[in-house]
Write a protein that holds these residues in place. Structure first.
Motif, PDB file in Angstrom:
ATOM      1  N   UNK A 270       0.850  -1.189   0.000  1.00  0.00           N
ATOM      2  CA  UNK A 270       0.000   0.000   0.000  1.00  0.00           C
ATOM      3  C   UNK A 270       0.888   1.243   0.000  1.00  0.00           C
ATOM      4  N   UNK A 271       0.756   2.138  -0.989  1.00  0.00           N
ATOM      5  CA  UNK A 271       1.627   3.320  -1.063  1.00  0.00           C
ATOM      6  C   UNK A 271       1.604   4.177   0.195  1.00  0.00           C
ATOM      7  N   UNK A 272       0.425   4.317   0.819  1.00  0.00           N
ATOM      8  CA  UNK A 272       0.344   5.134   2.031  1.00  0.00           C
ATOM      9  C   UNK A 272       1.098   4.478   3.184  1.00  0.00           C
ATOM     10  N   UNK A 273       1.032   3.160   3.276  1.00  0.00           N
ATOM     11  CA  UNK A 273       1.786   2.455   4.314  1.00  0.00           C
ATOM     12  C   UNK A 273       3.287   2.605   4.074  1.00  0.00           C
ATOM     13  N   UNK A 274       3.680   2.568   2.812  1.00  0.00           N
ATOM     14  CA  UNK A 274       5.092   2.772   2.495  1.00  0.00           C
ATOM     15  C   UNK A 274       5.525   4.192   2.843  1.00  0.00           C
ATOM     16  N   UNK A 275       4.710   5.178   2.508  1.00  0.00           N
ATOM     17  CA  UNK A 275       5.030   6.571   2.839  1.00  0.00           C
ATOM     18  C   UNK A 275       5.209   6.741   4.353  1.00  0.00           C
ATOM     19  N   UNK A 276       4.333   6.110   5.129  1.00  0.00           N
ATOM     20  CA  UNK A 276       4.428   6.202   6.588  1.00  0.00           C
ATOM     21  C   UNK A 276       5.714   5.551   7.089  1.00  0.00           C
TER      22      UNK A 276
END
Length: 256
Positions: free
Chosen positions: A173-179
């Protein structure tokens, strides 16, 4: 090892003093810091200045700074550096200390390319190999390198990209990676928990060139049955130290 020449040793001691403070010194300051006779200091400074290893500071009579010859030597050294060769040597030293697998990798687009690998003294099945390419978001070295990208560049690389999984623990998940990358920026190290290999965890630290730019990452990988909080702390310290050593070999000087 042959006998060290005292005069040459003292000359290098003088040059190395200029790596401290504001980079300028007077002969009396050199005498005091190195506990040398004033005559000896005067002769050595005069000789170094005559050979352009030191030069007078404009508008500051009696003070010196490093001369153009030191820059020429440093530039030539930098030209001869080989990141892969230096990486292999540092990886070998780290691996000999901990007995675990050590990698050095570069970032290319959204993948990492391993340029050095030293295997553990134990039998461990690894998906990595020198020259192999893996998805950056699945590895500690990759996440470390992604975390150092400017935000706009990171978003450009993520735009429209499907984050494939290598294990059930991979971040897709891109948002999980960003976090995760935001946390890595704060901590200064990256940890991978069975994200590229279901049996291996890993910790990575950034490697910088002489301009301070992150050009690679160094990691230590360990099978999960030898992974615990104490071991994670030990290997994190080793990865950071190894990355700093490799950075220093590439000419990076950490701010004081």
């Amino acid at each position: 090892m042959g006998r060290l020449v005292p005069a040459v040793t003292r000359a290098f001691d003088i040059l190395e003093l200029f790596l401290q403070g504001d980079g300028t010194l007077s002969a009396p300051e050199i005498t005091r810091r190195l506990h040398l006779p004033r005559t000896t200091t005067h002769e050595l400074v005069t000789t170094l200045a005559a050979r352009n290893y030191l030069m007078p500071v404009p508008d500051q009579p009696g003070r010196y700074r490093l001369g153009v010859r030191t820059y020429q030597l440093g530039s030539r050294y930098a030209e001869e550096l080989d990141l892969a060769a230096e990486g292999r040597q540092v990886a070998q030293e780290v691996a000999e200390t901990c007995g675990e697998t050590v990698h050095v990798a570069l970032l290319e687009d959204m993948d990492v390319i391993y340029i050095a690998k030293v295997d553990s003294t134990h039998a461990v099945r690894m998906v990595s190999a020198a020259g192999r390419r893996l998805p950056a978001h699945c590895t500690a070295v990759g996440k470390m390198l992604l975390a150092t990208l400017p935000e706009a560049e990171l978003e450009a690389r993520l735009d429209g990209r499907e984050l494939t999984a290598m294990t059930p623990n991979s971040l897709t998940d891109p948002d999980a990676l960003r976090a995760a990358l935001a946390e890595i920026r704060i901590l200064g190290v990256a940890v991978e928990q069975r994200e590229s290999n279901p049996d291996v965890s890993c910790v990575a630290a950034p490697v910088r060139d002489r301009g301070g730019r992150v050009v690679a990452a160094l990691s230590v990988s360990v099978p999960v049955h030898r992974w615990n909080e104490e071991r994670e702390n030990e290997l994190t310290a080793l990865a950071v130290r190894g990355a700093r050593d490799l950075s220093a070999r590439l000419g990076f000087r950490a701010p004081r």
